[in-house]
Scaffold this motif. Structure first.
Motif, PDB file in Angstrom:
ATOM      1  N   TYR A 138     -27.228 -39.262  -8.689  1.00  0.00           N
ATOM      2  CA  TYR A 138     -28.177 -38.213  -9.065  1.00  0.00           C
ATOM      3  C   TYR A 138     -27.480 -36.875  -9.389  1.00  0.00           C
ATOM      4  O   TYR A 138     -27.864 -36.145 -10.285  1.00  0.00           O
ATOM      5  CB  TYR A 138     -29.163 -38.054  -7.903  1.00  0.00           C
ATOM      6  CG  TYR A 138     -30.031 -36.848  -7.980  1.00  0.00           C
ATOM      7  CD1 TYR A 138     -31.136 -36.842  -8.818  1.00  0.00           C
ATOM      8  CD2 TYR A 138     -29.748 -35.724  -7.221  1.00  0.00           C
ATOM      9  CE1 TYR A 138     -31.942 -35.734  -8.893  1.00  0.00           C
ATOM     10  CE2 TYR A 138     -30.552 -34.612  -7.293  1.00  0.00           C
ATOM     11  CZ  TYR A 138     -31.641 -34.630  -8.128  1.00  0.00           C
ATOM     12  OH  TYR A 138     -32.433 -33.529  -8.207  1.00  0.00           O
ATOM     13  N   LEU A 236     -33.425 -32.120 -16.520  1.00  0.00           N
ATOM     14  CA  LEU A 236     -34.064 -33.156 -15.708  1.00  0.00           C
ATOM     15  C   LEU A 236     -33.377 -34.499 -15.960  1.00  0.00           C
ATOM     16  O   LEU A 236     -32.703 -34.667 -16.983  1.00  0.00           O
ATOM     17  CB  LEU A 236     -35.552 -33.315 -16.070  1.00  0.00           C
ATOM     18  CG  LEU A 236     -36.423 -32.059 -16.079  1.00  0.00           C
ATOM     19  CD1 LEU A 236     -36.783 -31.672 -17.498  1.00  0.00           C
ATOM     20  CD2 LEU A 236     -37.689 -32.266 -15.286  1.00  0.00           C
ATOM     21  N   LYS A 239     -36.704 -40.654 -15.167  1.00  0.00           N
ATOM     22  CA  LYS A 239     -36.925 -41.691 -14.144  1.00  0.00           C
ATOM     23  C   LYS A 239     -37.919 -42.745 -14.612  1.00  0.00           C
ATOM     24  O   LYS A 239     -37.876 -43.878 -14.189  1.00  0.00           O
ATOM     25  CB  LYS A 239     -37.461 -41.046 -12.846  1.00  0.00           C
ATOM     26  CG  LYS A 239     -36.465 -40.122 -12.187  1.00  0.00           C
ATOM     27  CD  LYS A 239     -35.394 -40.920 -11.459  1.00  0.00           C
ATOM     28  CE  LYS A 239     -34.297 -40.028 -10.939  1.00  0.00           C
ATOM     29  NZ  LYS A 239     -33.195 -40.726 -10.344  1.00  0.00           N
ATOM     30  N   GLU A 240     -38.892 -42.357 -15.443  1.00  0.00           N
ATOM     31  CA  GLU A 240     -39.903 -43.316 -15.930  1.00  0.00           C
ATOM     32  C   GLU A 240     -40.179 -43.043 -17.393  1.00  0.00           C
ATOM     33  O   GLU A 240     -40.308 -41.871 -17.787  1.00  0.00           O
ATOM     34  CB  GLU A 240     -41.236 -43.122 -15.185  1.00  0.00           C
ATOM     35  CG  GLU A 240     -41.272 -43.685 -13.809  1.00  0.00           C
ATOM     36  CD  GLU A 240     -42.569 -43.299 -13.111  1.00  0.00           C
ATOM     37  OE1 GLU A 240     -43.630 -43.844 -13.492  1.00  0.00           O
ATOM     38  OE2 GLU A 240     -42.522 -42.443 -12.224  1.00  0.00           O
ATOM     39  N   GLY A 247     -41.644 -39.455 -16.876  1.00  0.00           N
ATOM     40  CA  GLY A 247     -41.435 -38.995 -15.494  1.00  0.00           C
ATOM     41  C   GLY A 247     -39.972 -38.615 -15.331  1.00  0.00           C
ATOM     42  O   GLY A 247     -39.085 -39.370 -15.743  1.00  0.00           O
ATOM     43  N   ALA A 248     -39.702 -37.436 -14.747  1.00  0.00           N
ATOM     44  CA  ALA A 248     -38.313 -36.987 -14.640  1.00  0.00           C
ATOM     45  C   ALA A 248     -38.134 -36.110 -13.409  1.00  0.00           C
ATOM     46  O   ALA A 248     -39.103 -35.554 -12.884  1.00  0.00           O
ATOM     47  CB  ALA A 248     -37.936 -36.205 -15.898  1.00  0.00           C
ATOM     48  N   GLU A 249     -36.878 -36.002 -12.946  1.00  0.00           N
ATOM     49  CA  GLU A 249     -36.581 -35.189 -11.769  1.00  0.00           C
ATOM     50  C   GLU A 249     -35.747 -33.987 -12.157  1.00  0.00           C
ATOM     51  O   GLU A 249     -34.753 -34.127 -12.885  1.00  0.00           O
ATOM     52  CB  GLU A 249     -35.804 -36.041 -10.761  1.00  0.00           C
ATOM     53  CG  GLU A 249     -36.557 -36.276  -9.485  1.00  0.00           C
ATOM     54  CD  GLU A 249     -35.885 -37.320  -8.610  1.00  0.00           C
ATOM     55  OE1 GLU A 249     -36.524 -38.360  -8.385  1.00  0.00           O
ATOM     56  OE2 GLU A 249     -34.729 -37.108  -8.197  1.00  0.00           O
ATOM     57  N   GLY A 257     -34.532 -31.680  -7.575  1.00  0.00           N
ATOM     58  CA  GLY A 257     -35.030 -32.884  -6.877  1.00  0.00           C
ATOM     59  C   GLY A 257     -36.528 -33.097  -7.012  1.00  0.00           C
ATOM     60  O   GLY A 257     -37.022 -34.177  -6.693  1.00  0.00           O
ATOM     61  N   GLU A 258     -37.264 -32.116  -7.519  1.00  0.00           N
ATOM     62  CA  GLU A 258     -38.719 -32.267  -7.641  1.00  0.00           C
ATOM     63  C   GLU A 258     -39.061 -33.095  -8.881  1.00  0.00           C
ATOM     64  O   GLU A 258     -38.374 -33.007  -9.896  1.00  0.00           O
ATOM     65  CB  GLU A 258     -39.404 -30.886  -7.735  1.00  0.00           C
ATOM     66  CG  GLU A 258     -39.380 -30.169  -6.407  1.00  0.00           C
ATOM     67  CD  GLU A 258     -39.999 -28.785  -6.465  1.00  0.00           C
ATOM     68  OE1 GLU A 258     -40.738 -28.478  -7.421  1.00  0.00           O
ATOM     69  OE2 GLU A 258     -39.725 -28.008  -5.533  1.00  0.00           O
ATOM     70  N   LYS A 259     -40.133 -33.877  -8.764  1.00  0.00           N
ATOM     71  CA  LYS A 259     -40.518 -34.787  -9.850  1.00  0.00           C
ATOM     72  C   LYS A 259     -41.554 -34.133 -10.769  1.00  0.00           C
ATOM     73  O   LYS A 259     -42.382 -33.349 -10.307  1.00  0.00           O
ATOM     74  CB  LYS A 259     -41.082 -36.062  -9.246  1.00  0.00           C
ATOM     75  CG  LYS A 259     -41.162 -37.173 -10.229  1.00  0.00           C
ATOM     76  CD  LYS A 259     -40.991 -38.525  -9.591  1.00  0.00           C
ATOM     77  CE  LYS A 259     -40.821 -39.539 -10.701  1.00  0.00           C
ATOM     78  NZ  LYS A 259     -40.833 -40.887 -10.245  1.00  0.00           N
ATOM     79  N   ALA A 260     -41.481 -34.439 -12.041  1.00  0.00           N
ATOM     80  CA  ALA A 260     -42.456 -33.873 -12.988  1.00  0.00           C
ATOM     81  C   ALA A 260     -42.859 -34.957 -13.989  1.00  0.00           C
ATOM     82  O   ALA A 260     -42.056 -35.849 -14.297  1.00  0.00           O
ATOM     83  CB  ALA A 260     -41.831 -32.703 -13.726  1.00  0.00           C
ATOM     84  N   TYR A 261     -44.113 -34.873 -14.444  1.00  0.00           N
ATOM     85  CA  TYR A 261     -44.566 -35.792 -15.502  1.00  0.00           C
ATOM     86  C   TYR A 261     -44.788 -34.958 -16.756  1.00  0.00           C
ATOM     87  O   TYR A 261     -45.594 -34.024 -16.753  1.00  0.00           O
ATOM     88  CB  TYR A 261     -45.843 -36.522 -15.071  1.00  0.00           C
ATOM     89  CG  TYR A 261     -45.557 -37.537 -13.999  1.00  0.00           C
ATOM     90  CD1 TYR A 261     -45.061 -38.790 -14.336  1.00  0.00           C
ATOM     91  CD2 TYR A 261     -45.711 -37.214 -12.661  1.00  0.00           C
ATOM     92  CE1 TYR A 261     -44.741 -39.718 -13.351  1.00  0.00           C
ATOM     93  CE2 TYR A 261     -45.392 -38.138 -11.663  1.00  0.00           C
ATOM     94  CZ  TYR A 261     -44.911 -39.383 -12.024  1.00  0.00           C
ATOM     95  OH  TYR A 261     -44.580 -40.294 -11.060  1.00  0.00           O
TER      96      TYR A 261
END
Ligand SMILES: Nc1ncnc2c1ncn2[C@@H]1O[C@H](COP(=O)(O)OP(=O)(O)OP(=O)(O)O)[C@@H](O)[C@H]1O
Length: 358
Positions: A138, A236, A239-240, A247-249, A257-261
């Protein structure tokens, strides 16, 4: 803040900013304001110290480079101090003989990337050693970036790195439509086909065709939610890869480290080189294994690979590049000469007139 703004001093309406103390922060060695199609004089004129307000400012100078990581080792610290001085000398244009702001400077041997002929491969290997093994880590992309003067070279390097990764990729095409006002003035619509709009590439705007893979680093191109750290320039990791969202971090800043769409958004180009007004429905993202030097301004990076197939073209670009790192070991430079051969020197551009009024 409320108390400060409520305090009214008689006669202060004639003072700049109503007599309130305003703190401006900046470094005249860095890249100056971008003036579209402007020359050197226009750029210097757009700098804050050309404003009549500048006479009313008092200048306080910061003296220590806080980005460089000093330790308790005396020898290490001495080397780091020399490196900090070298960075400042580049910014001040004190290295090499200047010819109207342009000077040729020698790249120190330990910072140079040895070229094997595959220049892009060499700079990628120097900046992202063991890329495929480190893909799952990461923190790997948190700190590494290749910096390049122009956008089309950035795209070339990003595509090269993508081609190295043995992971399935997903393609996202944008929906481009011409702006209402151009329809109204009756510009010959038959010339502005969908294919024509799809081919437009400009700064600050994602391309029509985006290709991503899970685990690749991307950069946001718009402010989505500033309180969550989702701003223009946030990096970022993907991730998805959904159909209507990505979806990304977040990998830098306080929201690390926080996730966002990220959804698709209607985007309008702000680049003044684009004469047609059009709208692009696309994810506001671009790959960021490599980024332009201008985009890297403000970032702190552990490993910087500076790739110069052409030399820098404006004040402060070389200084911004070499001042992004925390250690000397974290900087690697690959410069090419006019015939595309690896070179031991490169050009530095410094408009000395911006330092005259400080
Ligand atoms: N007082 C401090 N103590 C320790 N580290 C600091 C301090 N101030 C800044 N730093 C570190 O120095 C780096 C640069 O800080 P910052 O980005 O705020 O500076 P800046 O002036 O905006 O830099 P630049 O304009 O070159 O991008 C960051 O990694 C930050 O953590």
């Amino acid at each position: 803040m409320h108390d400060v703004m409520n305090k009214i001093v008689v006669g202060s309406s004639k003072l700049p900013f109503g007599g309130k103390t305003i703190v401006l922060g900046g470094d005249f060695r860095q890249i100056l304001p971008v003036v579209p199609k402007g020359g050197r004089a226009d750029i210097v004129h757009a700098v804050i110290n050309s404003s009549p307000l500048w006479r009313r400012c008092s200048v306080l100078k910061l003296t220590q480079n806080m980005r460089l990581q000093f330790s308790n080792d005396i020898e290490e610290n001495k080397a780091l101090k020399d490196f900090a001085k070298w960075i400042l000398d580049i910014g001040d244009g004190k290295i090499g003989t200047s010819d109207d702001g342009e000077a040729i400077i020698e790249i120190p041997e330990d910072l140079r990337v040895k070229s094997s002929g595959n220049h892009i491969g060499d700079i990628v290997e120097a900046t992202y050693p063991d890329l495929i093994q480190n893909m799952g880590d990461y923190t790997f992309f948190q700190n590494h970036a290749i910096l390049i003067p122009t956008l089309h070279l950035v795209e070339e390097v990003n595509n090269y790195v993508m081609s190295l990764l043995p992971i399935e990729e997903k393609e996202y095409l944008s929906c481009d439509t011409i702006g209402k006002c151009d329809e109204d003035v009756g510009i010959g619509r038959r010339w502005i086909t969908t294919e024509f709009l799809n081919d437009i590439k400009c700064s600050g705007m994602p391309n029509h065709r985006l290709k991503f893979k899970i685990g690749v680093p991307v950069m946001l191109l718009r402010n989505i939610d500033i309180s969550s750290g989702l701003c223009n320039g946030t990096r970022l990791i993907v991730k998805e890869l959904g159909i209507n969202f990505i979806g990304a971090e977040v990998v830098n800043g306080p929201h690390n480290g926080e996730k966002a769409y990220i959804p698709r958004m209607k985007l309008i180009p702000s680049d003044s080189n684009v004469a047609i007004s059009f709208q692009r429905l696309q994810f506001p993202l671009c790959l960021c294994f490599a980024m332009t030097i201008n985009k890297s301004q403000g970032q702190t990076l552990g490993n910087v690979g500076l790739y110069l197939p052409r030399s820098v073209f404006t004040h402060g670009q070389l200084y911004v590049d070499v001042s992004r790192v925390k250690t000397r070991k974290g900087l690697k430079i690959l410069a090419l000469d006019d015939s595309g051969v690896s070179s031991t020197s490169t050009t530095n551009i410094v408009y000395e007139e911006v330092f005259r009024i400080i």
